[in-house]
Design a protein around this motif. Structure first.
Motif, mmCIF file in Angstrom:
data_model
loop_
_atom_site.group_PDB
_atom_site.id
_atom_site.type_symbol
_atom_site.label_atom_id
_atom_site.label_comp_id
_atom_site.label_asym_id
_atom_site.label_seq_id
_atom_site.Cartn_x
_atom_site.Cartn_y
_atom_site.Cartn_z
ATOM 1 N N GLU A 416 0.831 -1.201 0.081
ATOM 2 C CA GLU A 416 -0.073 -0.007 0.169
ATOM 3 C C GLU A 416 0.830 1.262 0.173
ATOM 4 N N ASP A 430 -7.296 -5.921 -3.000
ATOM 5 C CA ASP A 430 -7.823 -4.606 -2.933
ATOM 6 C C ASP A 430 -8.385 -4.156 -1.714
ATOM 7 N N ARG A 433 -5.524 -4.035 1.032
ATOM 8 C CA ARG A 433 -4.783 -2.977 0.787
ATOM 9 C C ARG A 433 -5.228 -1.653 1.471
ATOM 10 N N ARG A 434 -6.768 -1.679 1.052
ATOM 11 C CA ARG A 434 -7.555 -0.605 1.694
ATOM 12 C C ARG A 434 -7.631 -0.516 3.368
#
Length: 492
Positions: A416, A430, A433-434
């Motif tokens: 990230e 996704d 990483r968020r």
């Protein structure tokens, strides 16, 4: 000259070649997942079976289906489906020309007609190596109805997932009233045959065909299997070595593998190749004990070597296993944490653990940590969390599992921040990483959010808050301290 059938009579006598005419093969097996592992594993056992069975074996040619990308299937076609397998012994390399693939096709080509191929009465067996993530399972190993690929198959006319393709083929078998093929899952999925059977039944039920689901449950056999062989990603050295060993004949698609080979298959009735002609293939009454030992002791230890090794700056499993500190941690983790629930005699587990570490250290096998680290969210529950849960319930140490999970989370945190030098591939990348972005400086919040994902980790662990706190402390140390120095301390 390139490798093809016309070049077979020119290969040196030091190279093992087929003892049958590849041009006389007929398809008896459809394989979903034409990839490197398939070519180094199922194809080698099938080639041995064909050779052992003589003319009768020629009906066991493989139609190998590339599921995601067409390049390998097309390259195989250009070489008459021949390629070189380089067995990387610690003392040297042995070359064999593999010829059991009858044809190679790409699932995305509209003219292929996979359902009709599976329903062909000559096809007695369907094998699969689509990776654990290719089955689109939840943490409790049931079909995920919300997976985009599954939803697309339910809406589309041409399925692309393993469950969708099998459902279409078996539906056609049922319509024709013929005998269904035996389905052999060869991926690292817990109770893989039973799990795949339920996933296919769930898929057709989602499609509104409860009758087909019941028919599959009653008439189609899905034996459990366990497969084991380390197969690195092919590289330029493989092409160079293949050309040299083939006496100047060029092979565009050679691959390497370690000497170790294991294929444990639940016994089933009906026609099949004489796979046991290949050393390491066994038919048994119960695969589960072998599967659990492999999933936890081999695959789970692979994960700690990959995730921690990458943070320590090493690139291959061999380098990670040879590192004095990490090798010690991995061996201890394998033998004293990952044997939870493995119902084998102590001396057999000792021997298996020693063999595994020896295999990991083989310098002839270049197995990149980046590749082993892929799709961790699909692997975590069966390989790491299940033994961790049992160890916690029994009051045993979970130090290795704590380090592994913290290291895996650290991969996403670094990615990230664009500070991870290796690629990161995961079906939930996704989302993960968020989480790291939203809680960039809060290790506790990162771990809590990760561990709350029951689709990855399953239900809360015993004394869950304490485990979150323990992993958070390790994540902080991995962030703030020198990883090699930390490993040196943990290995004492």
């Amino acid at each position: 000259m390139f490798l093809n059938r016309s070049a077979l009579n020119r290969i040196p006598p030091t190279v093992y070649g087929p003892t049958f005419d590849p041009g006389s093969l007929r398809t008896g097996i459809v394989h979903l997942g034409c990839g490197n592992f398939h070519r180094a594993h199922q194809v080698t056992a099938t080639q041995a079976a064909i050779g052992a069975q003589g003319d009768e074996g020629l009906g066991w040619g493989v139609t190998s289906v590339a599921m995601r990308r067409p390049e390998l299937a097309r390259a195989l076609c250009e070489q008459d489906n021949l390629y070189t397998l380089l067995t990387r012994e610690p003392s040297g390399t042995v070359a064999s020309v593999m010829a059991a693939i009858h044809e190679a096709v790409f699932a995305g080509d509209t003219h292929v007609g996979l359902a009709a191929r599976i329903a062909d009465p000559a096809v007695k067996i369907v094998t699969l190596t689509v990776t654990a993530s290719g089955y689109h399972l939840t943490a409790d190993e049931t079909l995920d109805p919300d997976a985009p690929e599954i939803r697309a198959d339910l809406k589309g006319a041409t399925p692309r997932t393993a469950a969708g393709i099998l459902a279409a083929g078996l539906s056609l078998v049922r319509q024709r009233g013929t005998v269904p093929p035996v389905i052999l899952c060869c991926d690292n999925v817990s109770r893989n045959g039973r799990t795949l059977r339920q996933a296919v039944m769930d898929f057709v039920a989602l499609d509104g065909d409860d009758g087909l689901a019941a028919w599959i449950g009653e008439h189609v056999r899905f034996p459990d299997t366990m497969v084991d062989r380390i197969v690195p990603v092919p590289n330029a050295d493989d092409r160079h070595d293949a050309t040299r060993l083939l006496g100047g004949i060029e092979d565009r698609i050679p691959l390497s593998a370690e000497p170790w080979f294991q294929w444990i298959i639940e016994r089933f009735d009906g026609p099949r190749p004489m796979w046991e002609a290949h050393p390491g293939t066994r038919f048994v009454g119960d695969v589960e004990v072998f599967e659990r030992a492999k999933l936890q002791m081999l695959n789970g230890t692979h994960m700690i070597l990959a995730y921690v090794g990458a943070l320590a700056g090493v690139n291959t499993i061999s380098d990670a296993a040879c590192d004095a500190a990490l090798g010690t941690i991995a061996a201890r983790f394998m033998r004293y944490e990952q044997t939870a629930g493995v119902n084998l005699p102590e001396d057999e587990m000792d021997r298996y653990a020693r063999d595994l570490m020896k295999r990991f250290r083989n310098p002839g096998i270049v197995h990149e940590v980046e590749r082993i680290g892929r799709n961790g969210s699909a692997k975590m529950a069966a390989r790491i969390i299940r033994p961790m849960r049992e160890n916690l319930e029994a009051g045993r140490s979970v130090e290795g599992a704590t380090l592994l999970i913290a290291s895996w989370i650290r991969w996403f945190a670094l990615h990230e921040q664009e500070a991870l030098e290796i690629a990161l591939a995961d079906p939930r990348a996704d989302v993960l990483r968020r989480i790291c972005a939203d809680a960039r400086d809060d290790h506790g919040a990162q771990v809590e959010a990760f561990m709350a994902m029951e689709s990855v980790f399953g239900p809360p662990l015993p004394d869950h808050a304490a485990q979150v706190a323990r992993i958070s402390r390790m994540l902080k140390r991995l962030t703030d301290e020198s990883v090699p120095a930390l490993l040196h301390e943990l290995a004492r």
